[in-house]
Scaffold this motif. Structure first.
Motif, PDB file in Angstrom:
ATOM      1  N   SER A  47       0.830  -1.205   0.000  1.00 51.21           N
ATOM      2  CA  SER A  47       0.000   0.000   0.000  1.00 51.21           C
ATOM      3  C   SER A  47       0.861   1.250   0.000  1.00 51.21           C
ATOM      4  O   SER A  47       0.564   2.242  -0.675  1.00 51.21           O
ATOM      5  CB  SER A  47      -0.930   0.010   1.218  1.00 51.21           C
ATOM      6  N   TYR A  50       2.220   1.869  -3.427  1.00 50.00           N
ATOM      7  CA  TYR A  50       1.130   2.324  -4.293  1.00 50.00           C
ATOM      8  C   TYR A  50       0.799   3.785  -4.025  1.00 50.00           C
ATOM      9  O   TYR A  50       0.631   4.586  -4.949  1.00 50.00           O
ATOM     10  CB  TYR A  50      -0.088   1.428  -4.044  1.00 50.00           C
ATOM     11  N   ASN A  53       3.426   6.086  -5.446  1.00 51.04           N
ATOM     12  CA  ASN A  53       3.259   6.226  -6.895  1.00 51.04           C
ATOM     13  C   ASN A  53       2.101   7.171  -7.232  1.00 51.04           C
ATOM     14  O   ASN A  53       2.187   7.972  -8.172  1.00 51.04           O
ATOM     15  CB  ASN A  53       3.021   4.861  -7.532  1.00 51.04           C
ATOM     16  N   LYS A  54       1.016   7.066  -6.469  1.00 47.41           N
ATOM     17  CA  LYS A  54      -0.122   7.963  -6.682  1.00 47.41           C
ATOM     18  C   LYS A  54       0.276   9.405  -6.433  1.00 47.41           C
ATOM     19  O   LYS A  54      -0.075  10.310  -7.209  1.00 47.41           O
ATOM     20  CB  LYS A  54      -1.277   7.573  -5.749  1.00 47.41           C
ATOM     21  N   GLN A  98      -7.003   4.270   1.122  1.00 51.85           N
ATOM     22  CA  GLN A  98      -6.333   3.075   0.620  1.00 51.85           C
ATOM     23  C   GLN A  98      -6.834   1.820   1.333  1.00 51.85           C
ATOM     24  O   GLN A  98      -6.859   1.758   2.560  1.00 51.85           O
ATOM     25  CB  GLN A  98      -4.816   3.213   0.819  1.00 51.85           C
TER      26      GLN A  98
END
Length: 294
Positions: A47, A50, A53-54, A98
């Motif tokens: 998570s 991720y 990256n977001k 998330q």
């Protein structure tokens, strides 16, 4: 291998460029900068990667990024209070919490607490209902990415037989609805479907999103079909290491399909790009302005 490889990484890069142009237009013409808030509870490594990256992609697109990292023992009440704060913040146009959340927090309660107009994941029951009834829904990011790639590959999909393998609220059900909206004839199949090979074998479009490594065998695929593989599964290899595979037996399927997404590098990159796309859509709707053309 006869199939065309659908390069999700390249498609996502082009989509992000278009989104950056849209954001620039919003700033110049309307003095609006979209803002995306991402909330993560706990220290799940996947998570965290991720979310990083977001955040990177949001900033690269010219948007404002707001990241809230909360400890694992955050109470449900405190998380809901943060969501309400973000709902009321005019600088925030999109909210993403998330998943998965720690077990002591009710995910449904948190999703339901997000303002549907700011629900850029498209998980709120109001957005689900709007999608099911043909309204202006915010569509979950992964199915939206699949749809964009299918449109690019196939153009008009009217009358095509489509099979979605998987029935989750996040991918399977919204994917089926999107394909219905494209005038496909849609079947939702799953791990308990009788004669799954036969059901898949008649499909012009196969979207595999069941979460089982290589469940869909290559010889099930109809000659010339378009295959979208949403699955991301880690399996052990003979040398004691591991590798990532999809829900489709890729090499064998690629011998029969007309086009197929690889894993990794297919659907995955499109998810973040579509999150940014949804944030622009949400921003424009909140501001009452037309979504700019890139």
């Amino acid at each position: 291998m006869s199939a065309q490889i659908i390069d999700g990484k390249a498609f996502a890069a082009n989509l992000k460029q278009d989104i950056a142009k849209q954001v620039a237009i919003l700033k110049e013409k309307h003095n609006i900068t979209p803002g995306l808030a991402v909330v993560i509870v706990g220290e799940d490594p996947a998570s965290q990667i991720y979310v990083r990256n977001k955040n990177k992609s949001t900033v690269e697109a010219g948007m404002n990024s707001f990241e809230h990292v909360l400890p694992e023992d955050t109470s449900e009440a405190d998380l809901l209070a943060l969501v309400e704060q973000l709902n009321n913040d005019p600088a925030i146009n999109g909210i993403l919490v998330q998943l998965p959340l720690p077990k002591h927090i009710n995910e449904s309660a948190v999703i339901d607490a997000i303002n549907p107009a700011k629900d850029v994941d498209g998980f709120h029951v109001i957005n689900s209902g709007l999608l099911a009834t043909g309204g202006d829904a915010i569509v979950p990011c992964t199915p939206l990415g699949c749809l964009l790639m299918l449109r690019d590959r196939l153009g008009d999909m009217s009358g095509l037989d489509a099979v979605v393998v998987g029935r989750s609220n996040i991918v399977g059900k919204p994917m089926a609805q999107l394909l219905l909206n494209e005038n496909c004839t849609v079947t939702i199949a799953h791990s308990r479907t009788r004669d799954l090979p036969g059901v898949v074998g008649r499909a012009d479009i196969v979207v595999a999103a069941v979460g089982r490594a290589e469940l869909v065998k290559g010889d099930w695929i109809k000659q010339g079909a378009t295959v979208i593989d949403v699955g991301i599964n880690r399996i052990a290899t003979d040398d004691g290491k591991s590798r990532i595979v999809g829900d489709v037996e890729f090499a064998a399927a690629a011998e029969r399909a007309g086009a197929i997404t690889p894993v990794p590098g297919g659907v995955g990159p499109m998810t973040i790009a579509c999150l940014l796309k949804n944030t622009v859509t949400a921003t424009c709707r909140q501001a009452g302005v037309k979504e700019p053309q890139a």
